[in-house]
Scaffold this motif. Structure first.
Motif, mmCIF file in Angstrom:
data_model
loop_
_atom_site.group_PDB
_atom_site.id
_atom_site.type_symbol
_atom_site.label_atom_id
_atom_site.label_comp_id
_atom_site.label_asym_id
_atom_site.label_seq_id
_atom_site.Cartn_x
_atom_site.Cartn_y
_atom_site.Cartn_z
ATOM 1 N N LEU A 31 0.804 -1.025 0.106
ATOM 2 C CA LEU A 31 0.467 0.002 0.306
ATOM 3 C C LEU A 31 0.777 1.296 -0.401
ATOM 4 N N ALA A 32 1.923 1.269 1.090
ATOM 5 C CA ALA A 32 2.703 2.329 0.820
ATOM 6 C C ALA A 32 3.276 3.049 -0.341
ATOM 7 N N GLU A 33 4.069 1.889 -0.845
ATOM 8 C CA GLU A 33 4.147 1.715 -2.710
ATOM 9 C C GLU A 33 3.352 2.313 -3.432
ATOM 10 N N GLU A 34 2.387 2.021 -3.471
ATOM 11 C CA GLU A 34 1.291 2.784 -4.344
ATOM 12 C C GLU A 34 0.997 4.172 -4.169
ATOM 13 N N LEU A 35 1.333 4.404 -2.600
ATOM 14 C CA LEU A 35 1.045 5.957 -2.178
ATOM 15 C C LEU A 35 2.003 6.534 -2.635
ATOM 16 N N GLY A 36 3.872 6.151 -3.388
ATOM 17 C CA GLY A 36 4.191 6.695 -2.946
ATOM 18 C C GLY A 36 5.368 6.875 -1.869
ATOM 19 N N ILE A 37 5.250 6.025 -1.298
ATOM 20 C CA ILE A 37 6.621 5.827 0.339
ATOM 21 C C ILE A 37 6.630 4.194 0.247
ATOM 22 N N PRO A 38 7.971 4.373 -0.878
ATOM 23 C CA PRO A 38 8.612 3.135 -0.976
ATOM 24 C C PRO A 38 9.190 2.737 0.292
ATOM 25 N N GLN A 39 9.189 1.706 0.630
ATOM 26 C CA GLN A 39 10.107 0.934 1.637
ATOM 27 C C GLN A 39 11.516 0.234 1.103
ATOM 28 N N PRO A 40 12.806 1.175 1.172
ATOM 29 C CA PRO A 40 13.709 0.374 0.570
ATOM 30 C C PRO A 40 14.336 -0.753 1.425
ATOM 31 N N SER A 41 14.271 -0.518 2.942
ATOM 32 C CA SER A 41 14.628 -1.351 3.521
ATOM 33 C C SER A 41 13.435 -2.194 4.204
ATOM 34 N N PRO A 42 14.477 -3.533 4.573
ATOM 35 C CA PRO A 42 13.639 -4.352 5.117
ATOM 36 C C PRO A 42 12.545 -4.133 6.446
ATOM 37 N N THR A 43 10.872 -3.773 7.007
ATOM 38 C CA THR A 43 10.494 -3.376 7.559
ATOM 39 C C THR A 43 10.770 -4.098 9.237
ATOM 40 N N THR A 44 11.432 -3.484 10.086
ATOM 41 C CA THR A 44 11.291 -4.045 11.785
ATOM 42 C C THR A 44 10.405 -4.737 12.552
ATOM 43 N N ILE A 45 10.157 -5.722 12.841
ATOM 44 C CA ILE A 45 9.000 -6.927 13.582
ATOM 45 C C ILE A 45 10.252 -6.983 15.017
ATOM 46 N N TYR A 46 9.280 -6.433 15.502
ATOM 47 C CA TYR A 46 9.664 -6.358 16.990
ATOM 48 C C TYR A 46 8.804 -7.877 18.212
ATOM 49 N N CYS A 47 9.767 -8.263 18.356
ATOM 50 C CA CYS A 47 9.433 -9.650 19.273
ATOM 51 C C CYS A 47 10.059 -10.089 20.581
ATOM 52 N N ASP A 48 9.391 -10.159 21.315
ATOM 53 C CA ASP A 48 10.395 -10.268 22.534
ATOM 54 C C ASP A 48 10.357 -11.948 23.255
ATOM 55 N N ASN A 49 10.410 -12.945 22.245
ATOM 56 C CA ASN A 49 10.146 -13.931 22.015
ATOM 57 C C ASN A 49 11.372 -15.125 21.654
ATOM 58 N N THR A 50 12.831 -15.017 22.193
ATOM 59 C CA THR A 50 13.827 -15.850 21.655
ATOM 60 C C THR A 50 14.118 -16.616 20.968
ATOM 61 N N SER A 51 13.126 -17.344 21.267
ATOM 62 C CA SER A 51 12.453 -18.723 20.145
ATOM 63 C C SER A 51 12.089 -19.126 18.733
ATOM 64 N N ALA A 52 10.698 -17.727 18.899
ATOM 65 C CA ALA A 52 10.496 -17.894 18.154
ATOM 66 C C ALA A 52 10.969 -17.306 16.832
ATOM 67 N N ILE A 53 12.293 -15.830 17.235
ATOM 68 C CA ILE A 53 13.129 -15.251 16.415
ATOM 69 C C ILE A 53 13.908 -16.538 15.588
ATOM 70 N N ALA A 54 14.526 -17.718 16.636
ATOM 71 C CA ALA A 54 15.180 -18.288 16.436
ATOM 72 C C ALA A 54 15.047 -19.489 15.301
ATOM 73 N N ILE A 55 13.652 -20.164 15.608
ATOM 74 C CA ILE A 55 12.964 -20.445 14.189
ATOM 75 C C ILE A 55 12.615 -20.091 13.015
ATOM 76 N N ALA A 56 12.514 -18.474 12.929
ATOM 77 C CA ALA A 56 12.002 -18.058 11.757
ATOM 78 C C ALA A 56 13.512 -18.221 10.730
ATOM 79 N N LYS A 57 14.847 -17.569 11.666
ATOM 80 C CA LYS A 57 16.212 -17.665 10.944
ATOM 81 C C LYS A 57 16.950 -19.231 10.992
ATOM 82 N N ASN A 58 16.452 -19.861 11.784
ATOM 83 C CA ASN A 58 17.769 -21.548 11.820
ATOM 84 C C ASN A 58 16.580 -22.211 10.152
ATOM 85 N N PRO A 59 17.850 -22.112 9.288
ATOM 86 C CA PRO A 59 17.586 -22.780 7.723
ATOM 87 C C PRO A 59 16.785 -24.937 8.243
ATOM 88 N N VAL A 60 16.822 -25.198 9.409
ATOM 89 C CA VAL A 60 16.821 -26.666 9.656
ATOM 90 C C VAL A 60 15.741 -26.254 10.435
#
Length: 377
Positions: free
Chosen positions: A286-315
């Motif tokens: 939506l931001a892209e269509e409105l002329g507000i591109p997001q060139p950098s990845p959008t940061t999502i803050y999460c307070d659960n280290t296990s959930a973050i580890a699963i997302a980043k673990n290729p295994v």
């Protein structure tokens, strides 16, 4: 920001199917009373009326080169308004001030959205215009003991007030969690449920002029996500909450009870993370269509280290196979650099206010960080 009103908007819609109706009372032809009328244009009350009007307006705007009714060229916008007036019975209401019960106040720093009038009417209708205020909208650690409570005597009143609170939460994310809780019992409310609803009304009494500011600032998206595992003691389903900022402006927020039971806190957090990711991807487009591109990845803050580890673990481990779809979905957007995950301490997790009730001090802290404030501040 201009506000417009189209007179008899639904009557502008063009019907693309044969629709018939009975002869209306007072206009029945006695000689042909067995006949019906064929509609040549849309009417109020038709199921198709809203869609056909939307198609009519959208078609006109697209013919003028618009994808959204938004722009920074005032002369072009004024030209569009004149063309709209030539096609539709249109009233120009000037700068926006009140829209569907939402008051819009403009200042040098931006806009301020509130529902002061709507909240006042809600309190009057409920008989709480002069009630004593409460410091928070929900009592911390309230147990779900509805089954042992007496049924509320007036379920219709309960549903009316709960529905009104839902609409009020459009500009009041601070009551989103508490409202979500009372709305889960609209079918068979108990006396305890109504007591929880009254608590929200008493909180609104003390914060009736609060709302959301829209301020100038950075145009980068930022998201917080959290979950309260097995929060509902009646069925042990979890509560997800996430919110997204555009710069310093709170843009969207969500409180949702999970459909199925999570087997661990990590699973509950991961499901919330997946839902927040879907929201972020939509907002980036939506931001892209409105002329507000997001060139950098959008940061999502999460307070659960296990959930973050699963997302980043290729295994991918067998113990997480029950969240396999969410796993691949999140990893895909990490790999494409649409999002990036970052751990945040629980005390700094703003989405906490969307998943549980808090003490006065903690609630006040999170309340201010969500940028909710009085119109006079």
């Amino acid at each position: 920001m201009y506000q417009l009103d189209v007179s008899n908007a639904f009557l502008h819609g063009d019907l693309d199917a044969d629709i018939y109706m009975k002869q209306p009372p007072g206009f029945v032809n006695s000689a042909t009373s067995n006949l019906v009328c064929k509609l040549r244009k849309s009417l109020y009350g038709l199921k198709q009326a809203l869609r056909q009007w939307f198609n009519k307006l959208t078609g006109f705007l697209q013919s003028q080169g618009f994808g959204f009714i938004i722009g920074n060229n005032d002369s072009a916008i004024q030209s569009l308004l004149r063309q709209l007036q030539s096609h539709f019975d249109l009233k120009q209401l000037g700068q926006i001030s009140l829209f569907l019960g939402i008051q819009v106040t403009q200042s040098n720093s931006g806009y301020f959205l509130s529902q002061h009038h709507y909240a006042s009417k809600l309190l009057r209708d409920a008989g709480y215009a002069d009630c004593k205020s409460a410091p928070t909208p929900a009592v911390p650690n309230r147990k779900n003991i509805t089954s042992s409570s007496q049924p509320f005597a007036d379920p219709t009143l309960y549903r009316k007030l709960a529905g009104s609170l839902q609409y009020l939460s459009i500009t009041r994310p601070d009551i989103a969690f508490a409202t979500n809780q009372v709305c889960q019992h609209m079918q068979n409310p108990s006396d305890l449920d109504f007591k929880a609803l009254k608590r929200i009304l008493r909180y609104i009494k003390g914060t009736i002029d609060h709302g959301l500011p829209i301020t100038k600032g950075p145009l980068e998206l930022l998201t917080y996500t959290d979950a309260d595992w097995a929060a509902d003691t009646s069925d042990r389903k979890s509560i997800s909450g996430y919110c997204t900022f555009l710069g310093w402006t709170l843009l969207t927020w969500t409180v949702k009870k999970h459909v199925t039971v999570a087997k661990s806190s990590t699973e509950a957090e991961y499901r919330s993370l997946s839902a927040a990711t879907s929201e972020v991807i939509w907002l980036r487009r939506l931001a892209e269509e409105l002329g507000i591109p997001q060139p950098s990845p959008t940061t999502i803050y999460c307070d659960n280290t296990s959930a973050i580890a699963i997302a980043k673990n290729p295994v991918f481990h067998n113990r997480t196979k029950h969240i396999e779809i969410d796993y691949h979905f999140i990893r895909q957007h990490i790999n494409t650099k649409a999002i990036q995950l970052q751990h945040i301490a629980s005390k700094d997790q703003l989405a906490d206010i969307l998943t549980k009730a808090f003490t006065v001090s903690r609630f006040t802290e999170l309340h201010s960080k969500l940028t909710i404030r009085s119109a006079n501040d």
